[in-house]
Design a protein around this motif. Structure first.
Motif, PDB file in Angstrom:
ATOM      1  N   ILE A  44      11.436  30.760  37.199  1.00  0.00           N
ATOM      2  CA  ILE A  44      10.819  31.020  38.568  1.00  0.00           C
ATOM      3  C   ILE A  44      10.194  32.660  38.393  1.00  0.00           C
ATOM      4  O   ILE A  44       8.835  32.860  39.045  1.00  0.00           O
ATOM      5  N   ALA A  45      10.998  33.481  37.632  1.00  0.00           N
ATOM      6  CA  ALA A  45      10.438  34.813  37.581  1.00  0.00           C
ATOM      7  C   ALA A  45       9.095  35.074  37.099  1.00  0.00           C
ATOM      8  O   ALA A  45       8.161  35.588  37.353  1.00  0.00           O
ATOM      9  N   ASP A  46       8.934  34.215  35.852  1.00  0.00           N
ATOM     10  CA  ASP A  46       7.716  34.177  35.121  1.00  0.00           C
ATOM     11  C   ASP A  46       6.628  33.598  35.770  1.00  0.00           C
ATOM     12  O   ASP A  46       5.442  34.190  35.792  1.00  0.00           O
ATOM     13  N   ALA A  47       6.991  32.311  36.562  1.00  0.00           N
ATOM     14  CA  ALA A  47       5.913  31.976  37.532  1.00  0.00           C
ATOM     15  C   ALA A  47       5.536  32.852  38.588  1.00  0.00           C
ATOM     16  O   ALA A  47       4.387  32.701  38.846  1.00  0.00           O
ATOM     17  N   ALA A  48       6.349  33.657  39.132  1.00  0.00           N
ATOM     18  CA  ALA A  48       6.072  34.426  40.145  1.00  0.00           C
ATOM     19  C   ALA A  48       5.489  35.910  39.794  1.00  0.00           C
ATOM     20  O   ALA A  48       5.108  36.427  40.758  1.00  0.00           O
ATOM     21  N   ASN A  49       5.567  35.871  38.402  1.00  0.00           N
ATOM     22  CA  ASN A  49       4.904  37.247  37.934  1.00  0.00           C
ATOM     23  C   ASN A  49       5.656  38.302  38.329  1.00  0.00           C
ATOM     24  O   ASN A  49       5.170  39.599  38.647  1.00  0.00           O
ATOM     25  N   VAL A  50       7.023  38.261  38.160  1.00  0.00           N
ATOM     26  CA  VAL A  50       8.077  39.222  38.509  1.00  0.00           C
ATOM     27  C   VAL A  50       9.165  39.299  37.306  1.00  0.00           C
ATOM     28  O   VAL A  50       9.199  38.435  36.387  1.00  0.00           O
ATOM     29  N   GLN A  51       9.929  40.492  37.091  1.00  0.00           N
ATOM     30  CA  GLN A  51      10.965  40.586  36.355  1.00  0.00           C
ATOM     31  C   GLN A  51      12.008  39.581  36.873  1.00  0.00           C
ATOM     32  O   GLN A  51      12.392  39.540  38.216  1.00  0.00           O
ATOM     33  N   SER A  52      13.038  39.306  35.984  1.00  0.00           N
ATOM     34  CA  SER A  52      14.326  38.329  36.534  1.00  0.00           C
ATOM     35  C   SER A  52      15.054  39.140  37.461  1.00  0.00           C
ATOM     36  O   SER A  52      15.236  38.535  38.421  1.00  0.00           O
ATOM     37  N   GLY A  53      15.183  40.537  37.289  1.00  0.00           N
ATOM     38  CA  GLY A  53      15.874  41.435  37.952  1.00  0.00           C
ATOM     39  C   GLY A  53      15.366  41.610  39.528  1.00  0.00           C
ATOM     40  O   GLY A  53      16.060  41.741  40.463  1.00  0.00           O
ATOM     41  N   SER A  54      14.287  41.667  39.265  1.00  0.00           N
ATOM     42  CA  SER A  54      13.248  41.788  40.503  1.00  0.00           C
ATOM     43  C   SER A  54      13.301  40.511  41.660  1.00  0.00           C
ATOM     44  O   SER A  54      13.448  40.834  42.766  1.00  0.00           O
TER      45      SER A  54
END
Length: 212
Positions: A44-54
């Protein structure tokens, strides 16, 4: 406070989605495409272009995203069905409006419908999502009681099992969620009208003309 009027011809742009809503939409697409279990927070984070922590600034967990997606759909469905029953005491009008309300989800809650088809049974067995069975049972009871009241009033055919119309509408909604194309010739309104005519024609006592 005085509100300034817009000049004629002014185009008002729709409000942009918040970042949380964007992530929600991306996650919903992944759940539908890959299934609940295969969709990780990292994906999900990769698809949303954010870090997992974010991602955790917006959602506490993957389950929280699913909870918002499914919880909003099923609870809204029950609320709308209850409102339908309160608006009229005529069984045929109640069933028509129930069908229309159910079909609206094909457009407004499509991702939730598809996720329920894929993983609904497993999710409902998990404590966090036990409300799926609870709300689902209330919805079934509401439909059954509505049809039964029509049978008791002599409006609906007594040979009809009161729960069958619910199963037919539920399956029609689930089916339409898979093939529905907003740009296609079959609009939700057209599909809904066909279902209303078909189901009410089968429900109503012989000789009664049904118009969608």
């Amino acid at each position: 406070m005085k509100v300034q009027a817009l000049e004629p011809g002014t185009v008002v742009e729709p409000q942009e989605m918040t970042r949380r809503e964007e992530i929600m939409q991306i996650a919903a697409s992944l759940f539908v495409d890959k299934g609940y279990k295969a969709t990780t927070v990292r994906l999900i984070a990769d698809a949303a272009n954010v870090q997992s922590g974010s991602l955790y600034h917006h959602f506490g967990s993957k389950d929280e995203i699913v909870d918002e997606l499914l919880g909003k759909y099923v609870r809204n469905a029950l609320l709308r069905y209850e409102e339908v029953i309160a608006t009229t005491d005529k069984p045929e009008e109640q069933v028509q409006k129930l069908i229309e309300s159910a079909m609206d989800a094909v457009h407004s809650h499509r991702a939730a419908l598809l996720l329920l088809q894929q993983d609904g049974r497993w999710l409902a067995e998990q404590p966090r999502f036990s409300y799926l069975n609870e709300v689902g049972s209330k919805i079934e009871t509401l439909w059954r009681n509505t049809v039964k009241s029509g049978i008791d009033a002599g409006v609906f055919n007594p040979e009809i099992d009161p729960i069958v119309p619910f199963y037919m509408v539920r399956d029609a909604v689930m089916s339409a969620a898979r093939w529905f194309n907003p740009q296609g010739k079959w609009t939700v309104t057209r599909w809904t009208r066909q279902c209303v005519i078909l189901i009410l024609s089968g429900l109503c006592t012989p000789g009664k003309v049904v118009r969608g």
